[in-house]
Design a protein around this motif. Structure first.
Motif, short mmCIF file in Angstrom:
data_model
loop_
_atom_site.label_atom_id
_atom_site.label_comp_id
_atom_site.label_asym_id
_atom_site.label_seq_id
_atom_site.Cartn_x
_atom_site.Cartn_y
_atom_site.Cartn_z
N THR A 182 0.83 -1.21 0.00
CA THR A 182 0.00 0.00 0.00
C THR A 182 0.86 1.25 0.00
O THR A 182 0.60 2.20 -0.74
CB THR A 182 -0.90 0.02 1.25
N GLY A 183 1.90 1.25 0.84
CA GLY A 183 2.76 2.42 0.94
C GLY A 183 3.37 2.79 -0.39
O GLY A 183 3.31 3.96 -0.81
N LEU A 184 3.93 1.80 -1.06
CA LEU A 184 4.61 2.09 -2.31
C LEU A 184 3.60 2.42 -3.43
O LEU A 184 3.84 3.31 -4.25
CB LEU A 184 5.48 0.88 -2.71
N ILE A 185 2.47 1.71 -3.42
CA ILE A 185 1.44 1.97 -4.45
C ILE A 185 0.92 3.40 -4.31
O ILE A 185 0.82 4.13 -5.30
CB ILE A 185 0.27 0.95 -4.32
N LEU A 186 0.65 3.81 -3.07
CA LEU A 186 0.18 5.18 -2.84
C LEU A 186 1.18 6.20 -3.37
O LEU A 186 0.83 7.13 -4.09
CB LEU A 186 -0.02 5.42 -1.34
N LEU A 187 2.43 5.97 -3.04
CA LEU A 187 3.47 6.92 -3.41
C LEU A 187 3.66 6.96 -4.93
O LEU A 187 3.79 8.03 -5.52
CB LEU A 187 4.78 6.52 -2.72
N TYR A 188 3.67 5.79 -5.56
CA TYR A 188 3.83 5.74 -7.02
C TYR A 188 2.64 6.39 -7.71
O TYR A 188 2.80 7.06 -8.73
CB TYR A 188 3.98 4.28 -7.49
N THR A 189 1.46 6.20 -7.15
CA THR A 189 0.27 6.83 -7.74
C THR A 189 0.40 8.34 -7.69
O THR A 189 0.19 9.04 -8.68
CB THR A 189 -1.00 6.40 -6.97
N VAL A 190 0.81 8.82 -6.54
CA VAL A 190 0.91 10.27 -6.37
C VAL A 190 2.01 10.87 -7.24
O VAL A 190 1.84 11.90 -7.86
CB VAL A 190 1.16 10.62 -4.89
N THR A 191 3.16 10.18 -7.30
CA THR A 191 4.27 10.77 -8.05
C THR A 191 4.04 10.73 -9.56
O THR A 191 4.58 11.56 -10.28
CB THR A 191 5.60 10.06 -7.74
N THR A 192 3.24 9.78 -10.05
CA THR A 192 3.03 9.74 -11.50
C THR A 192 1.77 10.48 -11.92
O THR A 192 1.57 10.74 -13.10
CB THR A 192 2.94 8.29 -12.01
N LEU A 193 0.94 10.84 -10.95
CA LEU A 193 -0.31 11.53 -11.28
C LEU A 193 -0.11 12.80 -12.12
O LEU A 193 -0.83 13.00 -13.10
CB LEU A 193 -1.06 11.86 -9.97
N PRO A 194 0.89 13.65 -11.78
CA PRO A 194 1.08 14.85 -12.62
C PRO A 194 1.31 14.50 -14.09
O PRO A 194 0.79 15.16 -14.98
CB PRO A 194 2.33 15.50 -12.01
N PHE A 195 2.09 13.44 -14.34
CA PHE A 195 2.34 13.05 -15.73
C PHE A 195 1.05 12.62 -16.40
O PHE A 195 0.80 12.95 -17.56
CB PHE A 195 3.35 11.91 -15.80
N VAL A 196 0.27 11.81 -15.66
CA VAL A 196 -0.99 11.33 -16.24
C VAL A 196 -1.89 12.51 -16.58
O VAL A 196 -2.43 12.60 -17.68
CB VAL A 196 -1.71 10.37 -15.27
N ILE A 197 -2.03 13.44 -15.63
CA ILE A 197 -2.91 14.59 -15.87
C ILE A 197 -2.40 15.37 -17.09
O ILE A 197 -3.15 15.69 -17.99
CB ILE A 197 -2.96 15.52 -14.64
N TRP A 198 -1.11 15.62 -17.09
CA TRP A 198 -0.53 16.40 -18.16
C TRP A 198 -0.76 15.73 -19.52
O TRP A 198 -1.17 16.38 -20.49
CB TRP A 198 0.97 16.59 -17.90
N MET A 199 -0.50 14.45 -19.59
CA MET A 199 -0.65 13.75 -20.88
C MET A 199 -2.12 13.64 -21.27
O MET A 199 -2.49 13.89 -22.40
CB MET A 199 -0.02 12.35 -20.80
N MET A 200 -2.97 13.28 -20.31
CA MET A 200 -4.38 13.10 -20.64
C MET A 200 -5.04 14.43 -21.00
O MET A 200 -5.96 14.47 -21.82
CB MET A 200 -5.15 12.45 -19.47
#
Lengths: 319, 357
Positions: A182-200
């Protein structure tokens, strides 16, 4: 006169053709050399993964293994920690990658999907309702400008000390995110979210809003519009985005190293263990793991090639 | 019953007022066209009727109910968009079926109704194609079929013909008019093309700067424009405008400008004497003669086939234009005499632009 003119014109054409062919050859030669430079480390990695221990650092180097072996692969794919048949001087330890592979696949897939889902909805809101104001879309990427090392220790404090302390004193149950999926999944989700938003954002901006208007006038609610009109039109973009953040997560090292041990191990962290093994540097198994890490990404890329081409060429929707 | 009533409708975007308190009623089964230049508020008005824009103030009534708070899909409308807005990832069939699927109509009924709608606009062979495989005219028909299929009582159209080439546009006008007659539904249509408005509408709303300039039948608007703006917007070539004053000479009235004087009919009120006005007269009401007291010199002729436009100078800042017979011998440089048909002279206030006679 006319015949002479035709001849000269033809000669000029032939000259031009020759020149173009020469240029083509030079261009391709340069590209070939460049490709060789770029691909060499990958070649070297794959080659080494099939080499026996004695061949890893010989001089002059062996470009191809003289006695090819699958020993390195057998070692990393071993199911038990110590298989006597694999025991050998300098590489007596068998590092199974099954755990690392499973952990990495689970963490990366889950966090990339989560980020994709959240990011797509967020991008839709920003694109259509101007959430956050005019400059918000540019600010999003700034979050990513923070070097991971800056947050790594702070997050470690949260995960390992503050959250367990807070939960145990407030709820009476100690919850720790340190060394958990959970810890790592949460962190990876948060750190890649800006890229996803930007690309989408770039994909969703491309969808003409009149399509949504038309659907809404025909009685479709917002969610139906998203599901039936917007999402199908940006599906290729979502595939590309997923692949992009999956690779980011797949190759992430620093946060995984800081925030996990010994329960959760991703492949990049596992790879690092070979580097500092007491037996010396185990180039063979390391190269084998490197090859194994690369493969899923390559296979994924080939499988979704159609979407990649579509996704990277914006403006495919006829307006 | 599908009349539409707009009451004191206002729409502002920040400091900009797009629609500035408009009032009118669209009668049941009427073909009403809103026309005006870009930015006059016609599309915003249409979007407020459709529910895609929320009015800043005012009321929209469809049928007998105020629909301000209804979602677009709940208003029983069909809309054809300027860019047609066909879903590029769906076949023509699915595009037409979309509205029915959203309403969870049974599959066999969907099939029956989609085929019927496709037949009504002659696109049945296209049902399996994708929108990008259709030509401009075909896409247009798909958009129409998609609107027809849900049997709306009101059709809204936002410049639907603007992407077509000139010939197809004229053909589609005839077809739309036929469709309106067959369906008997209320049509509200937005365009900036005055010719489109003239040819199709039962009534026209002329809009300018967020306000209604005039509401009337095409012939009323052409024959008795309510303002200088309407007079200039309708008709090709543009109406001739001459600035001057009105003089009363006993029972007679005279228009006098710097270069010319022209008698006006006695119906012009004597109270207008001394007023600064703009006289407007259409090219077909300017008669070119061999002899007469008002003279000019031909600058340019434009043969149209059924008539020839003669542009001539007569001492005014801009040349006047007259519609002459097609075989007129006049050529640039020729001298001519001219007069206006007094009963077709329109008088507008020089400042406010409102009609005076």
């Amino acid at each position: 006169m006319k015949a002479v003119a035709t001849l000269t014109a033809e000669a000029a054409r032939a000259r031009r053709l020759r020149r173009e062919r020469r240029r083509g050859i030079i261009r391709h030669a340069v590209l070939l050399v460049w490709t060789a430079v770029v691909l060499f480390p990958i070649f070297w990695m794959i080659s080494t993964s099939f080499k026996d221990a004695g061949e890893w650092v010989t001089w002059p180097p062996h470009w191809l293994p003289h006695s090819p072996t699958l020993h390195n692969y057998a070692q990393i794919f071993a199911f038990s920690e110590m298989d006597p048949s694999l025991s050998r001087q300098a590489t007596e330890q068998a590092f199974s990658i099954w755990k690392g592979l499973g952990d990495a696949a689970f963490i990366c897939t889950t966090s990339s999907l989560l980020a994709l889902l959240l990011g797509t909805f967020l991008a839709y809101a920003i694109s259509r309702f101007n959430v956050g104001g005019r400059y918000f879309r540019h600010l999003i990427l700034m979050i990513r400008m923070v070097p991971p090392i800056v947050v790594a220790i702070a997050i470690l404090m949260y995960y390992a000390i503050m959250i367990p302390y807070a939960t145990s004193s407030l709820l009476g149950v100690q919850i720790s995110l340190f060394d958990t999926y959970t810890g790592l999944i949460l962190l990876y989700t948060v750190t890649t979210l800006p890229f996803v938003i930007w690309m989408m954002l770039s994909f969703i901006d491309e969808v003409p809003y009149t399509l949504e208007h038309a659907a809404r006038l025909m009685g479709a609610g917002r969610l139906t519009v998203l599901r039936r009109v917007v999402i199908p039109l940006v599906a290729s973009g979502m595939v590309v985005t997923f692949l992009f953040v999956f690779i980011l997560n797949w190759a992430e090292f620093l946060l995984a190293l800081t925030l996990t041990h010994p329960e959760v191990t991703t492949l990049t962290v596992l790879l690092n263990k070979f580097q500092s093994a007491s037996e010396g540097r185990l180039y063979g198994p390391q190269a084998a793991i490197g090859t194994v890490i690369t493969l899923p990404v390559v296979i994924l890329g080939i499988l979704i090639q159609k979407h990649l081409v579509k996704g990277f060429s914006f403006g495919t929707i006829r307006k | 019953m599908a009349r539409i009533v707009l009451r004191d409708l206002v729409k502002t975007f920040g400091a900009y007022t797009a629609v500035d308190g408009i009032n009118f009623e669209v009668k049941d089964g009427e073909f009403l066209i809103m026309v005006g230049p870009s930015g006059c508020g016609k599309t915003t008005t249409l979007n407020m009727i459709s529910g895609l824009e929320t009015p800043t103030s005012g009321e929209i009534v469809i049928g007998n109910a105020v629909v301000n708070d209804l979602e677009p899909g709940e208003r029983g409308l069909g809309m054809v968009f300027q860019d047609l807005a066909l879903f590029p990832h769906m076949s023509v069939f699915e595009n037409i079926a979309f509205g029915l699927r959203v309403k969870r109509v049974p599959e066999d009924e969907i099939r029956r109704r989609v085929v019927a709608a496709a037949e009504a606009v002659h696109i049945k062979p296209l049902l399996d194609k994708l929108p990008r495989q259709c030509s401009g005219g075909e896409s247009q028909r798909v958009a129409l079929a998609r609107t027809i299929v849900t049997n709306p009582s009101v059709f809204l159209m936002d410049e639907p013909l603007s992407s077509l080439d000139a010939k197809l546009r004229v053909d589609m006008r005839t077809e739309l008019k036929g469709l309106h007659r067959r369906l008997g539904a209320t049509f509200v249509y937005v365009t900036h093309d005055q010719a489109e408005a003239m040819t199709m509408a039962d009534r026209i709303v002329v809009m300018n700067r967020g306000r209604v300039e005039q509401l009337g039948t095409p012939l009323e608007i052409y024959g008795r424009p309510a303002s200088l703006f309407v007079a200039g917007f309708f008709g090709t070539p543009t109406m001739n405008f001459i600035e001057g004053t009105i003089e009363a000479e006993g029972a007679g009235r005279l228009f006098r400008s710097r270069a010319i004087a022209h008698p006006l009919p006695a119906s012009v009120p004597a109270a207008l004497a001394g007023r600064s006005v703009v006289l407007g007269v259409r090219a077909e009401h300017v008669f070119v003669e061999k002899e007469g007291e008002r003279r000019g010199e031909v600058r340019l002729t434009e043969p149209l086939g059924d008539a020839t436009l003669v542009f001539f100078d007569c001492g005014l800042p801009t040349p006047l234009v007259a519609k002459a017979p097609p075989n007129t011998p006049l050529a640039p440089g020729h001298a001519l005499a001219f007069r206006f048909a007094p009963e077709h002279c329109h008088l507008f206030d020089a400042v406010a632009g409102t009609r005076l006679n």
